[in-house]
Design a protein around this motif. Structure first.
Motif, mmCIF file in Angstrom:
data_model
loop_
_atom_site.group_PDB
_atom_site.id
_atom_site.type_symbol
_atom_site.label_atom_id
_atom_site.label_comp_id
_atom_site.label_asym_id
_atom_site.label_seq_id
_atom_site.Cartn_x
_atom_site.Cartn_y
_atom_site.Cartn_z
ATOM 1 N N ASP A 26 0.802 -1.222 0.000
ATOM 2 C CA ASP A 26 0.000 0.000 0.000
ATOM 3 C C ASP A 26 0.833 1.269 0.000
ATOM 4 O O ASP A 26 0.279 2.373 0.009
ATOM 5 C CB ASP A 26 -0.937 0.017 1.222
ATOM 6 C CG ASP A 26 -2.024 -1.033 1.133
ATOM 7 O OD1 ASP A 26 -2.349 -1.432 -0.002
ATOM 8 O OD2 ASP A 26 -2.541 -1.450 2.192
ATOM 9 N N ILE A 27 2.155 1.127 0.028
ATOM 10 C CA ILE A 27 3.004 2.316 0.158
ATOM 11 C C ILE A 27 2.766 3.299 -0.982
ATOM 12 O O ILE A 27 2.611 4.513 -0.759
ATOM 13 C CB ILE A 27 4.490 1.900 0.207
ATOM 14 C CG1 ILE A 27 4.789 1.188 1.515
ATOM 15 C CG2 ILE A 27 5.387 3.131 0.067
ATOM 16 C CD1 ILE A 27 6.185 0.599 1.588
ATOM 17 N N GLU A 28 2.731 2.819 -2.211
ATOM 18 C CA GLU A 28 2.546 3.703 -3.369
ATOM 19 C C GLU A 28 1.224 4.465 -3.276
ATOM 20 O O GLU A 28 1.153 5.648 -3.630
ATOM 21 C CB GLU A 28 2.600 2.882 -4.660
ATOM 22 C CG GLU A 28 3.968 2.316 -4.994
ATOM 23 C CD GLU A 28 4.959 3.390 -5.423
ATOM 24 O OE1 GLU A 28 4.529 4.515 -5.713
ATOM 25 O OE2 GLU A 28 6.172 3.092 -5.456
ATOM 26 N N LYS A 29 0.191 3.800 -2.795
ATOM 27 C CA LYS A 29 -1.118 4.450 -2.674
ATOM 28 C C LYS A 29 -1.056 5.580 -1.646
ATOM 29 O O LYS A 29 -1.572 6.683 -1.879
ATOM 30 C CB LYS A 29 -2.165 3.423 -2.256
ATOM 31 C CG LYS A 29 -3.572 3.970 -2.121
ATOM 32 C CD LYS A 29 -4.582 2.882 -1.811
ATOM 33 C CE LYS A 29 -4.361 2.324 -0.423
ATOM 34 N NZ LYS A 29 -5.392 1.335 -0.038
ATOM 35 N N TYR A 30 -0.413 5.343 -0.512
ATOM 36 C CA TYR A 30 -0.277 6.379 0.513
ATOM 37 C C TYR A 30 0.549 7.553 -0.006
ATOM 38 O O TYR A 30 0.238 8.724 0.272
ATOM 39 C CB TYR A 30 0.374 5.797 1.771
ATOM 40 C CG TYR A 30 -0.570 5.045 2.666
ATOM 41 C CD1 TYR A 30 -1.333 5.716 3.627
ATOM 42 C CD2 TYR A 30 -0.710 3.663 2.569
ATOM 43 C CE1 TYR A 30 -2.203 5.025 4.458
ATOM 44 C CE2 TYR A 30 -1.574 2.958 3.398
ATOM 45 C CZ TYR A 30 -2.316 3.642 4.342
ATOM 46 O OH TYR A 30 -3.195 2.967 5.160
ATOM 47 N N ILE A 31 1.606 7.249 -0.735
ATOM 48 C CA ILE A 31 2.468 8.296 -1.285
ATOM 49 C C ILE A 31 1.695 9.166 -2.272
ATOM 50 O O ILE A 31 1.759 10.409 -2.242
ATOM 51 C CB ILE A 31 3.698 7.671 -1.969
ATOM 52 C CG1 ILE A 31 4.600 6.983 -0.936
ATOM 53 C CG2 ILE A 31 4.472 8.719 -2.765
ATOM 54 C CD1 ILE A 31 5.298 7.900 0.022
ATOM 55 N N TYR A 35 10.925 7.337 -1.550
ATOM 56 C CA TYR A 35 11.131 6.565 -0.327
ATOM 57 C C TYR A 35 12.139 5.452 -0.574
ATOM 58 O O TYR A 35 12.310 4.965 -1.685
ATOM 59 C CB TYR A 35 9.807 5.991 0.173
ATOM 60 C CG TYR A 35 9.186 4.947 -0.725
ATOM 61 C CD1 TYR A 35 9.453 3.587 -0.547
ATOM 62 C CD2 TYR A 35 8.321 5.318 -1.761
ATOM 63 C CE1 TYR A 35 8.890 2.632 -1.372
ATOM 64 C CE2 TYR A 35 7.754 4.370 -2.597
ATOM 65 C CZ TYR A 35 8.044 3.034 -2.384
ATOM 66 O OH TYR A 35 7.480 2.085 -3.214
ATOM 67 N N ASN A 36 12.800 5.060 0.504
ATOM 68 C CA ASN A 36 13.678 3.889 0.520
ATOM 69 C C ASN A 36 13.141 2.911 1.554
ATOM 70 O O ASN A 36 12.767 3.314 2.663
ATOM 71 C CB ASN A 36 15.119 4.284 0.889
ATOM 72 C CG ASN A 36 15.795 5.057 -0.219
ATOM 73 O OD1 ASN A 36 15.532 4.817 -1.397
ATOM 74 N ND2 ASN A 36 16.670 5.987 0.149
ATOM 75 N N VAL A 86 11.124 8.296 4.122
ATOM 76 C CA VAL A 86 10.372 9.090 3.147
ATOM 77 C C VAL A 86 11.058 10.435 2.951
ATOM 78 O O VAL A 86 11.442 11.109 3.925
ATOM 79 C CB VAL A 86 8.910 9.309 3.618
ATOM 80 C CG1 VAL A 86 8.149 10.140 2.592
ATOM 81 C CG2 VAL A 86 8.219 7.968 3.841
ATOM 82 N N TYR A 87 11.202 10.852 1.677
ATOM 83 C CA TYR A 87 11.852 12.115 1.335
ATOM 84 C C TYR A 87 10.883 12.950 0.485
ATOM 85 O O TYR A 87 10.435 12.505 -0.572
ATOM 86 C CB TYR A 87 13.147 11.862 0.564
ATOM 87 C CG TYR A 87 14.129 10.982 1.313
ATOM 88 C CD1 TYR A 87 15.045 11.537 2.187
ATOM 89 C CD2 TYR A 87 14.106 9.598 1.149
ATOM 90 C CE1 TYR A 87 15.943 10.732 2.882
ATOM 91 C CE2 TYR A 87 14.992 8.779 1.840
ATOM 92 C CZ TYR A 87 15.907 9.358 2.714
ATOM 93 O OH TYR A 87 16.775 8.558 3.405
ATOM 94 N N ILE A 88 10.558 14.142 0.963
ATOM 95 C CA ILE A 88 9.606 15.026 0.284
ATOM 96 C C ILE A 88 10.364 16.233 -0.255
ATOM 97 O O ILE A 88 10.955 17.003 0.517
ATOM 98 C CB ILE A 88 8.499 15.481 1.247
ATOM 99 C CG1 ILE A 88 7.783 14.267 1.842
ATOM 100 C CG2 ILE A 88 7.505 16.388 0.535
ATOM 101 C CD1 ILE A 88 6.799 14.608 2.942
#
Length: 463
Positions: A62-67, A87-88, A96-98
């Motif tokens: 689900d990481i991509e969806k949250y991002i 993210y790594n 997470v890097y914004i």
């Protein structure tokens, strides 16, 4: 207990433990959130828009969806030109890097506005009369203290002299849920619309002052979840008319007076999951409003408004938009300034842009099919050194649309209306161009059921 039964129980327990371990292995804990590019905006304002927080555990699937959802939320703050979230991940953790590119927040521009409802009314109905221009200075700071707070000042002269000052802060509490907005305004008019006749605004032309308005508002806002917005608005407006207007339209205030004081109460609720609030292609929007207007002297009017919009990608580069709106109001007989039917803002059947249709209730259904012909960013660093303007986003959407609407008017005799109390239909073809700061240029050709065909033009922008 039989040996076979014991073995079965042991097997089930082992399977459950094994599945639990697999599930745990699929959960990644957020170890770090690093933000860069926010030279003005405070980090807590950025973190407020994320669908996750530090030390949360997210499923690897689900990481991509949250991002993606978090990126959309940051874009919809209108604080940033570009938003990139990377993210790594390791076996147990995710970093997470914004990376952000901030807008130019202070805008002080000379502004020229049309005194009419739209460019199209001015072009077709007012013979492109340049004396109907309102001009002055429009100053806005979209991020005054870095908290996404906005300060706006407008000083205008010309056709409608106007002054406005307002301030809005999205969060005043530690939990970042409660915000405020407050403002004052003052305006005068000489030439003004004193009635609606034949479904068009009827103006009285004068060199003397015909109307003076002043007022103030205070709004309390609540954002109790990422996509849920509430607002309570308290307003006061004082309007004074010249004797000429009340003689021309005795129904303007419905009483033997030249002055009207209105106290208003409005409650708004908005559920907003659009991918881009200025030009959405995916998501949905639910908006409801309950408002009450109390006129000093005893008159009360209540309005109920509802809107639901769906934005649906159909396939690559093809999008569908559908919006339904309804409005109910009471009492049946209303003061002219408080009547709000079809013809203002986006509450109209396309094809009827030149008409104002008064009424107490209406229903409206708008549908648009659009194709993404172009969506690209152009690098202008060689020509423009300011980073806030060095990237030119450009998107072009040809589209086709069809609308239907109905408005109920209990007193059509007051406006000699021919379009109320009947089903209205209109449609056509258009072209939308979306560019810098979500500026949206619309060009479209509409046809209505009366056989009228016209080319229309519109523009909206963030700055």
């Amino acid at each position: 207990m039989k040996i076979g039964s014991v073995k079965s129980i042991i097997a089930l327990v082992l399977i459950a433990l094994f599945c639990g371990n697999l599930s745990a292995q699929n959960l990644l804990k957020i170890r770090k959130i690093e933000v860069s590019g926010n030279s003005k905006t405070k980090e807590e304002i950025i973190l407020r828009e994320l669908n996750f927080k530090l030390k949360d555990s997210l499923s690897a699937t689900d990481i991509e969806k949250y991002i993606e959802k978090s990126k959309q939320n940051l874009i919809n703050t209108n604080l940033f030109l570009t938003v990139n979230i990377l993210y790594n991940s390791s076996d147990q953790f995710i970093d997470v890097y914004i990376a952000l590119k901030e807008r130019w927040y202070l805008v002080v521009l000379p502004e020229v506005l049309l005194a009419d409802r739209s460019f199209n009314e001015w072009w077709y109905e007012r013979n492109r009369d340049l004396t109907r221009l309102t001009y002055g200075i429009n100053a806005k700071h979209f991020n005054l203290s870095g908290n996404n707070d906005q300060l706006k000042a407008k000083i205008m002269g010309g056709f409608i002299p106007y002054f406005e000052l307002s301030y809005a802060k999205p969060y005043i509490d530690k939990r970042k849920r409660i915000g405020i907005r407050t403002g004052v305004f003052y305006s005068t008019q000489r030439t003004m619309a004193y009635r609606t006749w034949n479904d068009k605004l009827d103006f009285f032309v004068s060199e003397k002052r015909m109307r003076e308005r002043k007022g103030a508002i205070f709004e309390l806002r609540l954002r109790n979840a990422l996509y849920h917005f509430h607002a309570i608005n308290l307003g006061y407006t004082n309007t004074t008319l010249a004797d000429t207007i009340t003689r021309l339209n005795p129904n303007y205030f419905e009483t033997n007076t030249n002055n009207q004081e209105v106290f208003s109460f409005t409650y708004d609720y908005r559920f907003d999951q659009r991918d881009n609030r200025q030009y959405p292609l995916k998501g949905r929007l639910l908006y409801t409003q309950l408002s009450n207007f109390y006129v000093k002297g005893g008159y009360n009017q209540t309005n109920i408004f509802g809107l639901y919009s769906l934005f649906q990608p159909l396939k690559k580069s093809l999008f569908w938009e559908s919006s339904a709106r309804v409005k109910f109001s009471n009492p049946k007989k209303q003061y002219y300034p408080l009547i709000s039917g079809l013809g203002y803002s986006n509450n109209l059947v396309r094809g009827y842009e030149l008409y104002v249709i008064d009424g107490q209730h209406y229903g409206l259904w708008k549908n648009t099919l659009k194709y993404e012909l172009l969506k690209k960013e152009f690098n202008l660093k060689k020509f423009i050194k300011l980073s806030q303007f060095s990237t030119l986003p450009l998107a072009i959407y040809p589209n086709a649309y069809f609308d239907i609407g109905y408005i109920k008017n209990y007193y059509p005799i007051y406006s000699n209306s021919k379009l109320s109390n009947k089903l209205l239909k209109g449609g056509g073809f258009g072209l939308d161009i979306v560019t810098w700061y979500n500026s949206n240029v619309k060009m479209y050709y509409s046809i209505n059921q009366m056989g009228e065909r016209k080319f229309f033009f519109g523009i909206s922008r963030d700055i």
